[in-house]
Design an enzyme around this catalytic site. Sequence first.
Site, mmCIF file in Angstrom:
data_model
loop_
_atom_site.group_PDB
_atom_site.id
_atom_site.type_symbol
_atom_site.label_atom_id
_atom_site.label_comp_id
_atom_site.label_asym_id
_atom_site.label_seq_id
_atom_site.Cartn_x
_atom_site.Cartn_y
_atom_site.Cartn_z
ATOM 1 N N ARG A 98 -15.334 0.197 -16.589
ATOM 2 C CA ARG A 98 -14.670 1.158 -15.706
ATOM 3 C C ARG A 98 -14.430 0.576 -14.320
ATOM 4 N NH1 ARG A 98 -10.780 3.208 -15.456
ATOM 5 N NH2 ARG A 98 -11.226 3.899 -17.582
ATOM 6 N N LYS A 133 -2.679 2.280 6.786
ATOM 7 C CA LYS A 133 -3.127 3.437 6.015
ATOM 8 C C LYS A 133 -3.707 2.937 4.693
ATOM 9 C CE LYS A 133 0.309 6.424 8.181
ATOM 10 N NZ LYS A 133 1.536 7.234 8.014
ATOM 11 N N LYS A 165 1.689 3.308 20.106
ATOM 12 C CA LYS A 165 2.154 4.498 19.391
ATOM 13 C C LYS A 165 2.457 5.609 20.389
ATOM 14 C CE LYS A 165 1.615 4.894 15.290
ATOM 15 N NZ LYS A 165 2.568 4.830 14.177
ATOM 16 N N GLU A 195 6.455 2.130 19.739
ATOM 17 C CA GLU A 195 7.072 3.183 18.934
ATOM 18 C C GLU A 195 7.954 4.057 19.804
ATOM 19 O OE1 GLU A 195 4.826 5.677 15.884
ATOM 20 O OE2 GLU A 195 5.070 7.100 17.532
ATOM 21 N N ASP A 216 10.771 5.663 14.946
ATOM 22 C CA ASP A 216 10.010 6.641 14.182
ATOM 23 C C ASP A 216 10.849 7.846 13.783
ATOM 24 O OD1 ASP A 216 7.590 7.731 13.071
ATOM 25 O OD2 ASP A 216 7.486 9.071 14.807
#
Length: 287
Positions: A98, A133, A165, A195, A216
């Site tokens: 597994r 992410k 950002k 950004e 963005d």
Amino acid sequence: MSLDPQTSQLIRLALEEDHAFQDVSTLWTIPEAHRAKALLIPRAEGVLCGGPLFAEAFRLLDPSLVVNVFIEDGGTLAPNVPVAEVVGAARGILSAERVALNLVGRFSGIATLTRRYVEAVAGTGARICDTRKTTPLWRGWEKIAVRMGGGTNHRANLEEMVLLKDNHVALAGGAGKSLLAVKERNSRGIPVEIEVDTLEQLREALEIGVERVLLDNMSFEQLRKAVGMTAGRAILEASGGVTLETVRAIAETGVDLISIGALTHSAPAFDFSLEVGGMRLARGKIL
């Protein structure tokens, strides 16, 4: 391919999480002397990634197991064509199965999804890239999987590159102030990206001077205008809400990069099975 100690330790921890060394289902039913051979079978077309991890899971559980992976990471998977075999003690094969499948399925899934995006933008000049992410502690391998699928890696960590950002810009007092603050402190000359979500912010960033700009959630029309305004003065990265249905149109606006968080946070696990059988001796006895 030899694995670094941290990766091997993560695999060992996965085996321990599964209590693979105390697998009562196997220990109570399979004789210690029983030997078997298992084949790793893909159930669809795709891209392999994680072959060394698959092998390491078995070797960590039982070093006597022999694992052969027939193709290298980045190779093409064909339905029902075996890509690896595991030979040796049946207990070890069953107990590590597994964890081994989870690993190779996870990273092959990322590589396969990335390949689909790369193929969708073929011929446009745009490159597909990942984001941060990622799964904690597995970022390195998730980024390897993106490369195996033909994608490009964005920054690996917060120190590697400056990416201002929207929250940085807001708290610093605007795009101009944040960029100037970075320029004053960037003695190492590390790459800088900012950004923006409006063309006015883009204009301000270009006037100050920046290597890369993240556009963005802009519309196709805004992206085309941004490409025209920039005129090659900075690398343009489109991001936000990218799907397989929209990525081609985004690429055709002329942007250089398209970053897609879904490559790592939403890729489905690739469908593999491990087919296990007893080993038959020349005289016909199954061990």
